[in-house]
Design a protein around this motif. Structure first.
Motif, PDB file in Angstrom:
ATOM      1  N   LEU A 101       0.838  -1.205   0.000  1.00  0.00           N
ATOM      2  CA  LEU A 101       0.000   0.000   0.000  1.00  0.00           C
ATOM      3  C   LEU A 101       0.874   1.256   0.000  1.00  0.00           C
ATOM      4  CD1 LEU A 101      -2.746  -1.196   2.509  1.00  0.00           C
ATOM      5  CD2 LEU A 101      -2.999  -0.882   0.038  1.00  0.00           C
ATOM      6  N   ARG A 102       1.928   1.213   0.805  1.00  0.00           N
ATOM      7  CA  ARG A 102       2.821   2.382   0.869  1.00  0.00           C
ATOM      8  C   ARG A 102       3.556   2.577  -0.461  1.00  0.00           C
ATOM      9  NH1 ARG A 102       6.248   5.683   4.496  1.00  0.00           N
ATOM     10  NH2 ARG A 102       8.438   5.183   4.259  1.00  0.00           N
ATOM     11  N   THR A 103       4.052   1.499  -1.025  1.00  0.00           N
ATOM     12  CA  THR A 103       4.777   1.578  -2.301  1.00  0.00           C
ATOM     13  C   THR A 103       3.876   2.174  -3.388  1.00  0.00           C
ATOM     14  OG1 THR A 103       6.130  -0.331  -1.746  1.00  0.00           O
ATOM     15  CG2 THR A 103       5.946   0.200  -4.082  1.00  0.00           C
ATOM     16  N   LEU A 104       2.648   1.674  -3.457  1.00  0.00           N
ATOM     17  CA  LEU A 104       1.725   2.138  -4.499  1.00  0.00           C
ATOM     18  C   LEU A 104       1.354   3.604  -4.276  1.00  0.00           C
ATOM     19  CD1 LEU A 104      -0.544  -1.034  -4.677  1.00  0.00           C
ATOM     20  CD2 LEU A 104       1.129  -0.297  -6.394  1.00  0.00           C
ATOM     21  N   GLU A 105       1.193   3.959  -3.009  1.00  0.00           N
ATOM     22  CA  GLU A 105       0.870   5.351  -2.671  1.00  0.00           C
ATOM     23  C   GLU A 105       2.009   6.278  -3.100  1.00  0.00           C
ATOM     24  OE1 GLU A 105      -1.832   7.681  -1.757  1.00  0.00           O
ATOM     25  OE2 GLU A 105      -2.256   5.824  -0.670  1.00  0.00           O
ATOM     26  N   VAL A 106       3.223   5.950  -2.666  1.00  0.00           N
ATOM     27  CA  VAL A 106       4.388   6.805  -2.921  1.00  0.00           C
ATOM     28  C   VAL A 106       4.680   6.913  -4.422  1.00  0.00           C
ATOM     29  CG1 VAL A 106       6.899   6.986  -2.554  1.00  0.00           C
ATOM     30  CG2 VAL A 106       5.412   6.367  -0.649  1.00  0.00           C
ATOM     31  N   SER A 107       4.458   5.827  -5.150  1.00  0.00           N
ATOM     32  CA  SER A 107       4.782   5.849  -6.584  1.00  0.00           C
ATOM     33  C   SER A 107       3.624   6.385  -7.439  1.00  0.00           C
ATOM     34  CB  SER A 107       5.185   4.447  -7.052  1.00  0.00           C
ATOM     35  OG  SER A 107       4.122   3.545  -6.830  1.00  0.00           O
ATOM     36  N   GLY A 108       2.524   6.755  -6.783  1.00  0.00           N
ATOM     37  CA  GLY A 108       1.410   7.364  -7.520  1.00  0.00           C
ATOM     38  C   GLY A 108       0.523   6.366  -8.253  1.00  0.00           C
ATOM     39  N   LEU A 109       0.594   5.095  -7.874  1.00  0.00           N
ATOM     40  CA  LEU A 109      -0.173   4.059  -8.592  1.00  0.00           C
ATOM     41  C   LEU A 109      -1.348   3.517  -7.782  1.00  0.00           C
ATOM     42  CD1 LEU A 109       2.878   2.034  -9.983  1.00  0.00           C
ATOM     43  CD2 LEU A 109       1.567   3.807 -11.165  1.00  0.00           C
ATOM     44  N   ARG A 110      -1.519   4.036  -6.588  1.00  0.00           N
ATOM     45  CA  ARG A 110      -2.497   3.467  -5.656  1.00  0.00           C
ATOM     46  C   ARG A 110      -3.927   3.452  -6.231  1.00  0.00           C
ATOM     47  NH1 ARG A 110      -5.301   1.160  -3.392  1.00  0.00           N
ATOM     48  NH2 ARG A 110      -5.969   1.018  -1.240  1.00  0.00           N
ATOM     49  N   SER A 111      -4.275   4.497  -6.963  1.00  0.00           N
ATOM     50  CA  SER A 111      -5.670   4.647  -7.410  1.00  0.00           C
ATOM     51  C   SER A 111      -6.076   3.613  -8.471  1.00  0.00           C
ATOM     52  CB  SER A 111      -5.891   6.047  -7.960  1.00  0.00           C
ATOM     53  OG  SER A 111      -5.094   6.218  -9.110  1.00  0.00           O
ATOM     54  N   TYR A 112      -5.109   2.908  -9.025  1.00  0.00           N
ATOM     55  CA  TYR A 112      -5.435   1.920 -10.057  1.00  0.00           C
ATOM     56  C   TYR A 112      -5.876   0.578  -9.475  1.00  0.00           C
ATOM     57  CZ  TYR A 112      -3.432   5.200 -13.313  1.00  0.00           C
ATOM     58  OH  TYR A 112      -3.195   6.327 -14.043  1.00  0.00           O
ATOM     59  N   PHE A 113      -5.677   0.395  -8.183  1.00  0.00           N
ATOM     60  CA  PHE A 113      -5.956  -0.916  -7.600  1.00  0.00           C
ATOM     61  C   PHE A 113      -6.936  -0.816  -6.434  1.00  0.00           C
ATOM     62  CE2 PHE A 113      -1.717  -1.030  -9.477  1.00  0.00           C
ATOM     63  CZ  PHE A 113      -1.847  -2.129 -10.323  1.00  0.00           C
ATOM     64  N   GLU A 114      -7.976  -1.636  -6.491  1.00  0.00           N
ATOM     65  CA  GLU A 114      -8.913  -1.692  -5.370  1.00  0.00           C
ATOM     66  C   GLU A 114      -8.248  -2.430  -4.213  1.00  0.00           C
ATOM     67  OE1 GLU A 114     -12.842  -3.153  -6.270  1.00  0.00           O
ATOM     68  OE2 GLU A 114     -12.762  -2.161  -8.234  1.00  0.00           O
TER      69      GLU A 114
END
Ligand SMILES: [Mg+2]
Length: 200
Positions: A101-114
């Motif tokens: 979750l942190r990796t996806l958040e920091v890299s700006g990819l979080r919104s693509y994954f439920e």
């Protein structure tokens, strides 16, 4: 089968969605683990009492790395295209879910994954076991022949093969050491987007 019929996309995280930064050999040394076998497998061979503090130290090291995550080239364009095409997308990582979750958040990819489609090493038997892929495909009600597993490590490709899905090997170095497990070899997710756009 054309790429556009592939409706389920399962992504490895570190080194696939993000730039490869984990130096696993250095991490093993830091944790006092043997360098000839993968970290999770070394931990599994230990008693819980011995493994526990090392697992914690590992999660802390990976949490630090997650704080500096950057999306790999073309990754966002690919995710956007898949999202627009109505594909299901999930993350299956040997890292922890918290770090994912942190990796996806920091890299700006979080919104693509439920939330429900982000699986770490405690949510499903870790790759190369295909359990995580099976779990996602079952939840999405999509057959394996319409699914893709993308990853940069042999575990990702082996899990994909075991699940009977198309395997795409992302190797930023371009050496493709594990090519025998791969249906397609690409250097970056950007190339997948080109394949999708070009072949249809
Ligand atoms: Mg990886």
């Amino acid at each position: 089968m054309p790429w556009s019929n592939r409706k389920a996309w399962v992504f490895d995280m570190d080194g696939t969605l993000t730039h490869a930064v984990h130096d696993f050999t250095a991490i093993k040394r830091q944790l006092g683990l043997p360098t000839h076998q993968p970290i999770l497998e070394s931990l599994r061979a230990m008693t819980p009492a011995r493994a526990e503090p090392i697992e914690k130290a590992l999660a802390d090291i990976e949490y630090e790395i997650a704080g500096e995550a950057e999306a790999s080239p073309g990754c966002e364009a690919l995710l956007q295209r898949l999202q627009e095409a109505g594909c299901r997308m999930g993350v299956l990582t040997r890292n922890t879910r918290r770090n994912a979750l942190r990796t996806l958040e920091v890299s700006g990819l979080r919104s693509y994954f439920e939330d429900d489609w982000i699986l770490g090493r405690d949510e499903a038997e870790p790759k190369p076991d295909p359990a995580g892929i099976h779990h996602l495909l079952e939840a999405w009600q999509i057959p394996a022949r319409q699914a893709v597993m993308l990853g940069d490590a042999i575990f990702d490709l082996q899990a994909g093969r075991a699940a009977g899905v198309l395997t795409v090997y992302v190797d930023q170095e371009g050496t493709f050491e594990h090519r025998r497990w791969a249906d397609y070899c690409v250097r970056t997710p950007e190339e997948v987007e080109t394949l999708w756009a070009g072949v249809g």
